[in-house]
Design a protein around this motif. Sequence first.
Motif, PDB file in Angstrom:
ATOM      1  N   THR A  78       1.408   6.385  11.708  1.00  0.00           N
ATOM      2  CA  THR A  78       2.581   5.406  11.600  1.00  0.00           C
ATOM      3  C   THR A  78       3.545   5.001  12.513  1.00  0.00           C
ATOM      4  O   THR A  78       4.730   4.235  12.285  1.00  0.00           O
ATOM      5  CB  THR A  78       2.232   4.558   9.446  1.00  0.00           C
ATOM      6  OG1 THR A  78       3.142   6.106   9.147  1.00  0.00           O
ATOM      7  CG2 THR A  78       1.283   4.160   9.091  1.00  0.00           C
ATOM      8  N   SER A  79       3.800   6.655  11.980  1.00  0.00           N
ATOM      9  CA  SER A  79       4.912   7.076  13.111  1.00  0.00           C
ATOM     10  C   SER A  79       5.088   6.184  15.152  1.00  0.00           C
ATOM     11  O   SER A  79       6.519   5.982  15.174  1.00  0.00           O
ATOM     12  CB  SER A  79       5.201   8.128  13.043  1.00  0.00           C
ATOM     13  OG  SER A  79       4.968   9.015  13.898  1.00  0.00           O
ATOM     14  N   ALA A  81       4.824   3.247  15.380  1.00  0.00           N
ATOM     15  CA  ALA A  81       5.671   1.592  14.871  1.00  0.00           C
ATOM     16  C   ALA A  81       7.098   2.452  15.168  1.00  0.00           C
ATOM     17  O   ALA A  81       7.765   1.294  16.625  1.00  0.00           O
ATOM     18  CB  ALA A  81       5.408   1.281  13.558  1.00  0.00           C
ATOM     19  N   SER A 102       5.275  -4.842  15.024  1.00  0.00           N
ATOM     20  CA  SER A 102       5.307  -4.235  13.943  1.00  0.00           C
ATOM     21  C   SER A 102       5.210  -3.385  13.018  1.00  0.00           C
ATOM     22  O   SER A 102       4.470  -2.425  12.738  1.00  0.00           O
ATOM     23  CB  SER A 102       6.115  -3.361  15.281  1.00  0.00           C
ATOM     24  OG  SER A 102       6.041  -2.773  16.534  1.00  0.00           O
ATOM     25  N   ALA A 106       2.095  -1.516  10.665  1.00  0.00           N
ATOM     26  CA  ALA A 106       2.439  -0.539  10.544  1.00  0.00           C
ATOM     27  C   ALA A 106       1.403  -0.089   8.660  1.00  0.00           C
ATOM     28  O   ALA A 106       1.243   0.952   8.635  1.00  0.00           O
ATOM     29  CB  ALA A 106       3.770   0.258  10.620  1.00  0.00           C
ATOM     30  N   PHE A 107       2.141  -1.140   7.673  1.00  0.00           N
ATOM     31  CA  PHE A 107       2.116  -0.787   6.707  1.00  0.00           C
ATOM     32  C   PHE A 107       0.910  -1.366   6.531  1.00  0.00           C
ATOM     33  O   PHE A 107       0.120  -1.078   5.460  1.00  0.00           O
ATOM     34  CB  PHE A 107       2.709  -1.833   6.179  1.00  0.00           C
ATOM     35  CG  PHE A 107       4.684  -2.101   5.261  1.00  0.00           C
ATOM     36  CD1 PHE A 107       4.738  -1.141   5.042  1.00  0.00           C
ATOM     37  CD2 PHE A 107       4.883  -2.188   5.782  1.00  0.00           C
ATOM     38  CE1 PHE A 107       5.820  -0.770   4.345  1.00  0.00           C
ATOM     39  CE2 PHE A 107       6.726  -1.879   5.874  1.00  0.00           C
ATOM     40  CZ  PHE A 107       7.270  -1.076   4.955  1.00  0.00           C
ATOM     41  N   VAL A 109      -1.776  -0.402   9.252  1.00  0.00           N
ATOM     42  CA  VAL A 109      -2.754   0.165   9.345  1.00  0.00           C
ATOM     43  C   VAL A 109      -2.226   1.717   8.557  1.00  0.00           C
ATOM     44  O   VAL A 109      -3.602   2.598   7.836  1.00  0.00           O
ATOM     45  CB  VAL A 109      -2.023   1.040  10.372  1.00  0.00           C
ATOM     46  CG1 VAL A 109      -2.731   2.896  10.444  1.00  0.00           C
ATOM     47  CG2 VAL A 109      -2.269   0.000  11.464  1.00  0.00           C
ATOM     48  N   GLY A 110      -1.312   1.762   7.299  1.00  0.00           N
ATOM     49  CA  GLY A 110      -1.222   3.089   6.264  1.00  0.00           C
ATOM     50  C   GLY A 110      -2.156   2.952   5.524  1.00  0.00           C
ATOM     51  O   GLY A 110      -2.223   3.767   4.252  1.00  0.00           O
ATOM     52  N   VAL A 156       4.073   6.679   1.636  1.00  0.00           N
ATOM     53  CA  VAL A 156       3.717   6.774   3.650  1.00  0.00           C
ATOM     54  C   VAL A 156       4.291   4.819   3.351  1.00  0.00           C
ATOM     55  O   VAL A 156       4.560   4.952   4.780  1.00  0.00           O
ATOM     56  CB  VAL A 156       2.196   5.804   3.387  1.00  0.00           C
ATOM     57  CG1 VAL A 156       2.286   5.656   4.540  1.00  0.00           C
ATOM     58  CG2 VAL A 156       1.289   7.126   2.947  1.00  0.00           C
ATOM     59  N   ILE A 160       7.178   5.092   6.404  1.00  0.00           N
ATOM     60  CA  ILE A 160       7.169   4.015   7.212  1.00  0.00           C
ATOM     61  C   ILE A 160       8.512   3.713   7.412  1.00  0.00           C
ATOM     62  O   ILE A 160       9.001   3.423   8.710  1.00  0.00           O
ATOM     63  CB  ILE A 160       6.197   3.129   7.062  1.00  0.00           C
ATOM     64  CG1 ILE A 160       4.466   2.696   7.192  1.00  0.00           C
ATOM     65  CG2 ILE A 160       6.338   1.341   8.011  1.00  0.00           C
ATOM     66  CD1 ILE A 160       3.921   2.289   6.986  1.00  0.00           C
ATOM     67  N   ILE A 252      -0.937   0.628  17.826  1.00  0.00           N
ATOM     68  CA  ILE A 252      -0.010   1.161  16.329  1.00  0.00           C
ATOM     69  C   ILE A 252      -1.597   2.381  16.265  1.00  0.00           C
ATOM     70  O   ILE A 252      -0.997   3.723  15.799  1.00  0.00           O
ATOM     71  CB  ILE A 252       0.083   0.567  14.906  1.00  0.00           C
ATOM     72  CG1 ILE A 252       1.599   0.232  14.584  1.00  0.00           C
ATOM     73  CG2 ILE A 252       0.233   1.482  13.954  1.00  0.00           C
ATOM     74  CD1 ILE A 252       1.688  -0.817  13.891  1.00  0.00           C
ATOM     75  N   GLY A 256      -0.831   5.938  17.347  1.00  0.00           N
ATOM     76  CA  GLY A 256      -1.195   6.583  15.844  1.00  0.00           C
ATOM     77  C   GLY A 256      -1.873   7.694  15.542  1.00  0.00           C
ATOM     78  O   GLY A 256      -1.249   8.995  14.825  1.00  0.00           O
TER      79      GLY A 256
END
Length: 468
Positions: A78-79, A81, A102, A106-107, A109-110, A156, A160, A252, A256
Amino acid sequence: MEFAAAPPLTETRPASDRAELSALLRLSAPLVGANLLQMAVSAVDVIFVARLGTIDLAAATLGVFLFNLSMYALIGLTSAASPLIAAELGRRRHAVREVRRSVRMAFWVGAAAALPVLLLLAHGETLLLLAGQDADVARRAGHFLDIILIGLLPGVAAGIMRSSAAALSRPGWAFAVTGLALLVSIVANWALVFGNLGAPALGLEGSAIASVISLTAMTIAYVGIFLFDRRLRRYRLFGRWWAAEWPRFRDIVRLGVPIMLTWTFEGALFGGAAILMGLIGVNEVAAHAVALNIAAIAFQVPFGIAQAATIRVGMAYGALDREWIARAGRVALVMGIGFMGITAGAMWAAPRLFVSAYVDVEAPANAIVVRLAVQYLALAAMFQLVDGAQAVAAGVLRGLQDTRVPMLIALFGYWVVGFGTSIFLGFQAGWAGVGIWTGLAVGLLAVSILLMWRWYARERLGLVPRTA
């Protein structure tokens, strides 16, 4: 709590290397501090559980290792992002909508990636038994994981929000929130492991609950910061959380996954080195643990610089500014390598002083461990420079949204060159632990050379937009 704000990341090109260095220092210093505090947070569980007995200590060590490996892999994923946010801010002064997309994706995807990981950790006992661990240790570690896995999603989410806050020029919150997590972890472990403050004495399970409490506290703190911090709340980062943005989701994942695998390859290299040490002897394992911990503490500085460099280069990349890209990368590399040069000199000049922080160097019973640890630290001093170089070089390339080839470089350098050399020198050449550490140094050297070459060949390789 209010921090002096770093200059807005929407600034124009820094006029000099000195101006860029000042901006990088303001951004990286809190991240370095947060990284060091995070190491302490990770160690708290094991420190408290050590008093419960050998089986519980072994179970906590294995459980924390599996959990942290999984959580940091997801945070690496997730980084991605962070460079996306930085690039959006570089493209336009008020990229509120794009930044929010973004963070939101990211949330997503995590959360999506965490589901299979949770299922895997729920079978921790089985995994450890398949790995040949003692049955009692595997059972206790399985119970530990059944509880601590509740903290995976909060952990996680906190990761983020930490990287997003840094990309939005509020890195000080990372230091503050990690400090809070350390305090909460210490108090919760003290209460729940040993039954203080009126709580039941839950032993190993209490330590797992304490970790969940600490991770949840971090998440709640970041939510409050995102809602009430003057600079962050203008982005309304929790707005329209249900709205899918599939192109950003794919971006991402694309950026990622290689970051996640790169971090995993590096972490697994040192884990593999510990296994090789175990094939030689107990003293070698103990000395390896001491030397590696010292090197890992020093590594948190260039790692923090690399995190900041990703943002600085990403900002210049979004602005399509070749000169700024070059300056941001150059200053970050000099800063990271320069610091590691200082730590290398200190390790070379006074290795016994560093080792004495972990074991009694004067005790006859520790003589072999001390002698080996001093030898390994001498080698660690040699690869401090290349370790800093590869960490920061990977960071500046991430700022250019270049992650796939650096992942392949890491796989080749760490596992083909590094691990292969460790096996050959450690066992075929008979150098034992010194050979294994030499292999680590060679692997890091190979990765640093290839990543540095890729950075300096960035225009020829088309990593910088042609319109820059």
